[in-house]
Write an enzyme that holds these catalytic residues in place. Structure first.
Site, PDB file in Angstrom:
ATOM      1  N   SER A  78      -3.613  -3.123  -0.583  1.00 55.23           N
ATOM      2  CA  SER A  78      -2.500  -3.878  -0.010  1.00 55.23           C
ATOM      3  C   SER A  78      -2.954  -5.276   0.394  1.00 55.23           C
ATOM      4  CB  SER A  78      -1.967  -3.131   1.215  1.00 55.23           C
ATOM      5  OG  SER A  78      -1.012  -3.923   1.887  1.00 55.23           O
TER       6      SER A  78
ATOM      7  N   CYS B 249       2.074   2.585  12.887  1.00 54.11           N
ATOM      8  CA  CYS B 249       3.168   3.472  12.506  1.00 54.11           C
ATOM      9  C   CYS B 249       3.439   4.526  13.565  1.00 54.11           C
ATOM     10  CB  CYS B 249       2.839   4.150  11.186  1.00 54.11           C
ATOM     11  SG  CYS B 249       2.019   3.046  10.059  1.00 54.11           S
TER      12      CYS B 249
ATOM     13  N   GLN C  68      -7.657   0.166   3.538  1.00 56.89           N
ATOM     14  CA  GLN C  68      -8.511  -0.386   4.592  1.00 56.89           C
ATOM     15  C   GLN C  68      -9.882  -0.807   4.057  1.00 56.89           C
ATOM     16  OE1 GLN C  68      -7.990  -1.136   7.837  1.00 56.89           O
ATOM     17  NE2 GLN C  68      -5.871  -0.439   7.840  1.00 56.89           N
TER      18      GLN C  68
ATOM     19  N   GLY D 283       0.817  -1.212   0.000  1.00 56.66           N
ATOM     20  CA  GLY D 283       0.000   0.000   0.000  1.00 56.66           C
ATOM     21  C   GLY D 283       0.850   1.261   0.000  1.00 56.66           C
ATOM     22  N   SER D 284       1.920   1.271   0.756  1.00 64.89           N
ATOM     23  CA  SER D 284       2.765   2.474   0.844  1.00 64.89           C
ATOM     24  C   SER D 284       3.338   2.829  -0.524  1.00 64.89           C
ATOM     25  CB  SER D 284       3.916   2.256   1.828  1.00 64.89           C
ATOM     26  OG  SER D 284       3.412   2.001   3.115  1.00 64.89           O
TER      27      SER D 284
ATOM     28  N   HIS E 264      -1.910  -7.593   2.549  1.00 61.64           N
ATOM     29  CA  HIS E 264      -1.955  -8.109   3.926  1.00 61.64           C
ATOM     30  C   HIS E 264      -3.079  -7.530   4.771  1.00 61.64           C
ATOM     31  CE1 HIS E 264       0.061  -4.872   6.443  1.00 61.64           C
ATOM     32  NE2 HIS E 264       0.388  -4.449   5.237  1.00 61.64           N
TER      33      HIS E 264
HETATM   34  C1  LIG Z   1      -1.614  -0.395   5.988  1.00 58.88           C
HETATM   35  C2  LIG Z   1      -1.960   0.860   5.273  1.00 58.88           C
HETATM   36  C3  LIG Z   1      -1.094   1.413   4.308  1.00 58.88           C
HETATM   37  C4  LIG Z   1       0.264   0.818   4.019  1.00 58.88           C
HETATM   38  O1  LIG Z   1       0.173  -0.415   3.380  1.00 58.88           O
HETATM   39  P1  LIG Z   1       1.470  -1.389   3.394  1.00 58.88           P
HETATM   40  O2  LIG Z   1       1.096  -2.491   2.467  1.00 58.88           O
HETATM   41  O3  LIG Z   1       1.637  -1.836   4.802  1.00 58.88           O
HETATM   42  O4  LIG Z   1       2.610  -0.576   2.890  1.00 58.88           O
HETATM   43  C5  LIG Z   1      -1.487   2.549   3.654  1.00 58.88           C
HETATM   44  N1  LIG Z   1      -2.679   3.128   3.915  1.00 58.88           N
HETATM   45  C6  LIG Z   1      -3.539   2.640   4.827  1.00 58.88           C
HETATM   46  C7  LIG Z   1      -4.851   3.312   5.042  1.00 58.88           C
HETATM   47  C8  LIG Z   1      -3.206   1.491   5.537  1.00 58.88           C
HETATM   48  O5  LIG Z   1      -4.057   1.016   6.450  1.00 58.88           O
END
Ligand SMILES: *Cc1c(COP(=O)(O)O)cnc(C)c1O
Length: 403
Positions: free
Chosen positions: A206, A331, A186, A77-78, A208
């Site tokens: 993302s 985080c 999310q 996601g990042s 996971h």
């Molecule tokens: C977890 C999350 C991310 C980051 O995703 P990763 O796959 O862990 O890098 C970004 N935005 C939101 C809203 C998240 O909950």
């Protein structure tokens, strides 16, 4: 207390990460074993991997209602958030447009990317949210100027679970010719996501967060959206993301996404019932308050503030009792700053420090919810009994903020 389920604990931190489903694990195994070719190789071993990758791309696209050419696989996601924002910024810059609109409650993957662009001379508008944690399409409409190159508003908040009016905001952006990105990390797999209905140009997800593997995600970019590559190298992902593809992870993510989308309605119903039971149970504790809208909320999100409590202490003692929770987002834990999201919804510093986030999954049971309510009640009571701040509050030396 009886300790059950995953990791030997009552796992209520599904917004941080989820347990991989058996379907996802099984979908990955062949690609960690026999089918190990590089999808860029022209021989048959490579082509088998390439075919699997194409199949996964098509299945992910089908879940989102888009074309397979509109999906770029990323490391999570990042990376998807970074790529979406940087791409729109570079495109805007070339046209002399250097204004970006977002919100005060975004994930750090968005906020820190915006901060970097601000240092480069971009003008960043972070829209405030209501006490419920919501922005409106009107706020976005009023903030757009002829210099605006991007609007980025998250679909659902990772801390307080609020769901934003994405389709409405998207309609305004389209009307005004401004690119629109949503961080849907999310939301995907938890609430219906159809990129056409949402009027989005770019969307991040993302693996996971919906029982897929970690370290893999995707960026949807509507065809003709100007995407630039963050990583230079080979021509993988149609030149938009260099590096040999993580085929096992992509296969696991595609399988997890299909499973999540198939079970979405049933799971959402079930989780919402447990969520509301948990909220009702915790609200019996005096001087506590729910954070975020009760209506426009993710099925699995519970977030409260307890007066006279330090969130971190609560979290550690709950862990001793076998309950895995969070004081905010993964985080920010570890830092002493209160959550930017709780400050944005107007919680004073001392109240924001006393936050607890419990996030459910379809594997959460009613028994676990009952046990969690008891554990939180006991722990809050204990922490208050040894707190000098609490003594000042009950003796009237200080006034309660949460009535
Ligand atoms: C977890 C999350 C991310 C980051 O995703 P990763 O796959 O862990 O890098 C970004 N935005 C939101 C809203 C998240 O909950």
């Amino acid at each position: 207390m009886e300790s059950i389920a995953q990791n030997g604990c009552i796992y209520l931190d599904n917004a941080a990460t989820t347990k991989m489903s058996k379907t996802a694990i099984n979908a990955m195994l062949p690609y960690m074993d026999e089918i190990y070719g590089n999808p860029s190789s022209l021989h048959s071993a490579g082509q088998r991997a390439a075919e699997a990758l194409a199949d996964a791309r098509q299945r992910v696209a089908a879940c989102l209602g888009c074309g397979e050419r509109e999906i770029t696989f990323t490391s999570g996601g990042s990376e998807a958030d970074n790529q979406a924002i940087i791409s729109a910024a570079r495109f805007g810059e070339r046209k002399g447009k250097k204004h970006i609109i977002s919100t005060a409650i975004e994930h750090h993957a968005v906020l820190h990317t915006l901060r970097k662009l601000e240092k480069e001379g971009f003008l960043i508008t972070l829209l405030p949210v209501s006490e419920e944690g919501l922005v409106t399409a009107e706020q976005v409409a009023e903030a757009i100027t002829p210099d605006t190159c991007l609007v980025s508003v998250m679909y659902a908040n990772n801390e307080i679970g609020t769901i934003q009016p994405i389709a409405e905001i998207g309609a305004i952006c389209r009307e005004r010719g401004v690119l629109f990105h949503t961080d849907a990390v999310q939301a995907v797999g938890h609430v219906p996501v159809d990129v056409e209905a949402l009027n989005v140009d770019m969307l991040s997800l993302s693996g996971h967060k919906f029982h897929g593997p970690k370290g893999v995600g995707a960026l949807y970019a509507r065809s003709k959206t100007p995407l630039s590559s963050l990583i230079e190298g080979g021509a993988q992902e149609r030149g938009k993301r260099a590096g040999t593809e993580n085929v096992p992870a992509v296969m696991g993510m595609a399988a997890a996404l299909e499973e999540a989308c198939e079970g979405l309605e049933r799971n959402a119903k079930k989780i919402t019932v447990l969520r509301d039971k948990l909220i009702d149970g915790l609200l019996q504790i005096p001087h506590c308050i729910v954070n975020g809208s009760l209506e426009k909320r993710l099925p699995g999100n519970v977030n409260l503030c307890f007066e006279g409590i330090e969130g971190e202490s609560l979290l550690l003692l709950l862990d001793d009792k076998g309950v895995c929770a969070s004081s905010g987002s993964a985080c920010t834990s570890g830092s002493l700053d209160p959550s930017h999201v709780l400050l944005a919804i107007g919680r004073p510093h001392e109240i924001a420090h006393g936050s607890l986030r419990l996030t459910l999954s379809e594997e959460t049971t009613e028994k676990e919810i009952d046990a969690a309510v008891t554990a939180v009640k006991e722990t809050v009571e204990y922490l208050r009994s040894i707190s000098p701040v609490w003594r000042d509050l009950v003796t009237g030396k200080q006034e309660f903020v949460i009535k």
